[in-house]
Enzyme design. Structure first.
Site, PDB file in Angstrom:
ATOM      1  N   LYS A   1      -1.989  -1.420  -3.844  1.00 17.30           N
ATOM      2  CA  LYS A   1      -2.922  -0.311  -4.086  1.00 17.30           C
ATOM      3  C   LYS A   1      -2.044   0.953  -4.213  1.00 17.30           C
ATOM      4  O   LYS A   1      -1.157   0.916  -3.365  1.00 17.30           O
ATOM      5  CB  LYS A   1      -3.634  -0.382  -2.651  1.00 17.30           C
ATOM      6  CG  LYS A   1      -4.420   0.500  -2.398  1.00 17.30           C
ATOM      7  CD  LYS A   1      -5.131   0.412  -1.118  1.00 17.30           C
ATOM      8  CE  LYS A   1      -6.133   1.500  -0.905  1.00 17.30           C
ATOM      9  NZ  LYS A   1      -6.426   1.400   0.483  1.00 17.30           N
TER      10      LYS A   1
ATOM     11  N   LYS B   1       0.958  10.005   5.928  1.00 18.51           N
ATOM     12  CA  LYS B   1       1.037   8.695   6.027  1.00 18.51           C
ATOM     13  C   LYS B   1       2.365   8.073   5.599  1.00 18.51           C
ATOM     14  O   LYS B   1       2.372   6.938   5.490  1.00 18.51           O
ATOM     15  CB  LYS B   1      -0.076   7.882   5.525  1.00 18.51           C
ATOM     16  CG  LYS B   1      -1.346   8.580   6.144  1.00 18.51           C
ATOM     17  CD  LYS B   1      -2.537   7.554   5.860  1.00 18.51           C
ATOM     18  CE  LYS B   1      -3.756   7.828   6.700  1.00 18.51           C
ATOM     19  NZ  LYS B   1      -5.072   7.057   6.428  1.00 18.51           N
TER      20      LYS B   1
ATOM     21  N   TYR C   1     -14.743   0.660  -7.589  1.00 18.18           N
ATOM     22  CA  TYR C   1     -16.172   1.318  -7.245  1.00 18.18           C
ATOM     23  C   TYR C   1     -16.996   1.301  -8.564  1.00 18.18           C
ATOM     24  O   TYR C   1     -18.285   1.327  -8.575  1.00 18.18           O
ATOM     25  CB  TYR C   1     -15.842   2.707  -6.801  1.00 18.18           C
ATOM     26  CG  TYR C   1     -14.983   2.875  -5.688  1.00 18.18           C
ATOM     27  CD1 TYR C   1     -15.609   2.800  -4.521  1.00 18.18           C
ATOM     28  CD2 TYR C   1     -13.518   3.326  -5.743  1.00 18.18           C
ATOM     29  CE1 TYR C   1     -14.662   2.754  -3.427  1.00 18.18           C
ATOM     30  CE2 TYR C   1     -12.899   3.337  -4.550  1.00 18.18           C
ATOM     31  CZ  TYR C   1     -13.293   3.167  -3.369  1.00 18.18           C
ATOM     32  OH  TYR C   1     -12.652   3.262  -2.238  1.00 18.18           O
TER      33      TYR C   1
ATOM     34  N   ARG D   1     -11.336   9.720   1.671  1.00 23.04           N
ATOM     35  CA  ARG D   1     -10.744  10.234   2.778  1.00 23.04           C
ATOM     36  C   ARG D   1     -12.095  11.371   2.836  1.00 23.04           C
ATOM     37  O   ARG D   1     -12.588  11.685   3.877  1.00 23.04           O
ATOM     38  CB  ARG D   1      -9.433  10.951   3.001  1.00 23.04           C
ATOM     39  CG  ARG D   1      -8.423   9.825   2.960  1.00 23.04           C
ATOM     40  CD  ARG D   1      -7.079  10.405   3.257  1.00 23.04           C
ATOM     41  NE  ARG D   1      -6.183   9.472   2.978  1.00 23.04           N
ATOM     42  CZ  ARG D   1      -4.880   9.663   2.889  1.00 23.04           C
ATOM     43  NH1 ARG D   1      -4.329  11.030   2.663  1.00 23.04           N
ATOM     44  NH2 ARG D   1      -3.898   8.754   2.695  1.00 23.04           N
TER      45      ARG D   1
ATOM     46  N   GLU E   1       7.245  -6.514   1.466  1.00 25.49           N
ATOM     47  CA  GLU E   1       6.303  -6.452   2.286  1.00 25.49           C
ATOM     48  C   GLU E   1       5.196  -7.683   2.090  1.00 25.49           C
ATOM     49  O   GLU E   1       4.664  -8.177   2.825  1.00 25.49           O
ATOM     50  CB  GLU E   1       5.319  -5.175   1.999  1.00 25.49           C
ATOM     51  CG  GLU E   1       6.156  -3.892   2.459  1.00 25.49           C
ATOM     52  CD  GLU E   1       5.961  -3.420   3.888  1.00 25.49           C
ATOM     53  OE1 GLU E   1       5.345  -4.218   4.627  1.00 25.49           O
ATOM     54  OE2 GLU E   1       6.398  -2.524   4.243  1.00 25.49           O
TER      55      GLU E   1
ATOM     56  N   LYS F   1       0.828  -1.242  -0.128  1.00 27.96           N
ATOM     57  CA  LYS F   1       0.012   0.078   0.067  1.00 27.96           C
ATOM     58  C   LYS F   1       0.898   1.395  -0.043  1.00 27.96           C
ATOM     59  O   LYS F   1       1.813   1.402   1.185  1.00 27.96           O
ATOM     60  CB  LYS F   1      -0.888  -0.109   1.238  1.00 27.96           C
ATOM     61  CG  LYS F   1      -1.697   1.152   1.348  1.00 27.96           C
ATOM     62  CD  LYS F   1      -2.906   1.146   2.325  1.00 27.96           C
ATOM     63  CE  LYS F   1      -3.529   2.281   2.455  1.00 27.96           C
ATOM     64  NZ  LYS F   1      -4.736   2.225   3.384  1.00 27.96           N
TER      65      LYS F   1
HETATM   66  C1  PBG Z   1      -7.796   3.199   5.379  1.00 27.99           C
HETATM   67  C2  PBG Z   1      -7.918   2.881   3.982  1.00 27.99           C
HETATM   68  C3  PBG Z   1      -7.669   3.872   2.881  1.00 27.99           C
HETATM   69  C4  PBG Z   1      -8.215   3.335   1.747  1.00 27.99           C
HETATM   70  C5  PBG Z   1      -8.639   2.185   1.966  1.00 27.99           C
HETATM   71  N1  PBG Z   1      -8.416   1.709   3.275  1.00 27.99           N
HETATM   72  C6  PBG Z   1      -7.129   5.283   2.938  1.00 27.99           C
HETATM   73  C7  PBG Z   1      -5.803   5.576   3.542  1.00 27.99           C
HETATM   74  O1  PBG Z   1      -4.995   4.808   3.533  1.00 27.99           O
HETATM   75  O2  PBG Z   1      -5.638   6.770   3.601  1.00 27.99           O
HETATM   76  C8  PBG Z   1      -8.125   3.944   0.324  1.00 27.99           C
HETATM   77  C9  PBG Z   1      -9.303   3.540  -0.601  1.00 27.99           C
HETATM   78  C10 PBG Z   1      -9.526   4.454  -1.830  1.00 27.99           C
HETATM   79  O3  PBG Z   1      -8.952   5.503  -2.187  1.00 27.99           O
HETATM   80  O4  PBG Z   1     -10.337   4.070  -2.478  1.00 27.99           O
HETATM   81  N2  PBG Z   1      -6.657   2.678   5.826  1.00 27.99           N
END
Ligand code: PBG
Length: 332
Positions: free
Chosen positions: A251, A220, A316, A207, A236, A197
């Protein structure tokens, strides 16, 4: 060189021949549908930066899931929008057996026992700082966080979820979650780990949906992967597999096809890719402007994920994709 004996375009002559030799396509069983739940009754809240995507109260979410299942979609990834008043820096609400997430899981699985329900495990929707873990002195405390995440995961599994999906990127969280599940005899519960991620700006609209943006003094980047790096993503993934993950996830999607390809070649576990909110919103808003053909771009992006090596696609667009699949639009 061998022209005219070899004319590579021979196999592209018409739709039937192209279908005959097409290497990748997409089926409804490849799709994960992200769903957002909020408190209340009869609520369908538009997400401002995700056109035509909604956050539902439990009653309406059930209707939405029903509609999805009638299109053949059977796997859902649940996120909860937590009221501001319940947020803190401890993760207490995240583990509440009567919390929104836990109630939603129970209800959904009681109405649809045969769907595959996955739940997001991370603290950001519950955090006053919008962080995935517990903050101490402007840093995330990794080891305290993984204890809380494990309790959170257990409460989701107690409520009936089929897979937990830790999206927090803490070190050792898969091992910690797997340990608590084994201890509680949940031997067959899956973990889909967000292994690679990235610290991406493509999460912005998500968000907005959960009102979970990190507060301005901290991003983050100390736990999500640096977009510049690829080797670390392999490590990872390897660690998560060794710690007990059943499915690993990459992701975002389209900007990280190289990572998806590399990981899916290297490891023999199912690999999921997440076409994240920013990807959705870019494509959808260009469609609204009349600049891109929505169906064609969705199809091409999904095929690209498959070509790169994805087993599963979280997107989505899943309802739209299911319709396109039933119309056999995935043969190019
Ligand atoms: C939370 C999380 C996030 C997403 C999925 N789980 C946001 C982030 O890490 O800030 C993002 C999903 C998306 O943008 O569609 N940990």
């Amino acid at each position: 060189m061998n022209f005219p004996k070899s004319r590579l375009s021979r196999l592209r002559k018409n739709k039937e021949i192209r279908a005959l030799i097409q290497e990748n396509t997409v089926g409804v069983n490849d799709l994960i549908t992200p769903i957002f739940v909020t408190e209340g009754l009869n609520k369908k809240v538009a997400i401002k930066s995700m056109p035509n995507y909604f956050c539902f109260s439990i009653d309406l979410l059930l209707k939405e899931i029903f509609e999805c299942t009638s299109l053949g979609l059977n796997c859902f990834l649940l996120f909860a929008k937590i009221p501001e008043s319940l947020k803190d820096n401890s993760g207490l609400e995240a583990c509440n057996p009567k919390g929104l997430m836990q109630r939603s899981i129970k209800k959904i699985k009681s109405v649809f026992p045969n769907i595959i329900l996955m739940s997001d495990v991370a603290l950001d929707p519950y955090s006053i700082f919008g962080q995935d873990g517990i903050v101490k002195d402007n840093q995330i405390d990794n080891d305290i966080t993984i204890d809380v995440l494990s309790e959170m995961a257990l409460s989701h599994v107690d409520s009936g979820v089929d897979f937990v999906a830790p999206s927090d990127m803490m070190d050792g969280r898969v091992k910690s979650i797997r340990t608590i599940l084994e201890k509680n005899k949940y031997f067959k519960t899956g973990i889909m780990s967000y292994s690679a991620k990235y610290a991406s700006s493509f999460y912005g609209p998500f968000r907005d949906a959960l009102d979970s943006s990190p507060t301005s003094n901290m991003d983050k980047r100390s736990y999500q992967i640096n977009p510049s790096n690829s080797k670390i993503a392999m490590l990872e993934a390897k660690q998560d597999i060794l710690e007990g993950a059943d499915i690993i996830m990459i992701k975002p999607g389209m900007p990280y096809l190289d990572i998806l390809n590399m990981i899916s070649k290297e490891y023999n576990v199912p690999v999921a890719v997440y076409q994240v909110s920013g990807e959705y919103s870019m494509i959808y808003s260009a469609h609204i402007k009349g600049w891109l053909n929505l169906d064609d771009v969705i199809i091409e992006s999904c095929i690209a994920f498959k070509r790169a090596g994805a087993t599963l696609i979280s997107t989505y667009f899943s309802k739209k994709i299911a319709k396109l699949i039933s119309e056999k639009k995935f043969y190019l």
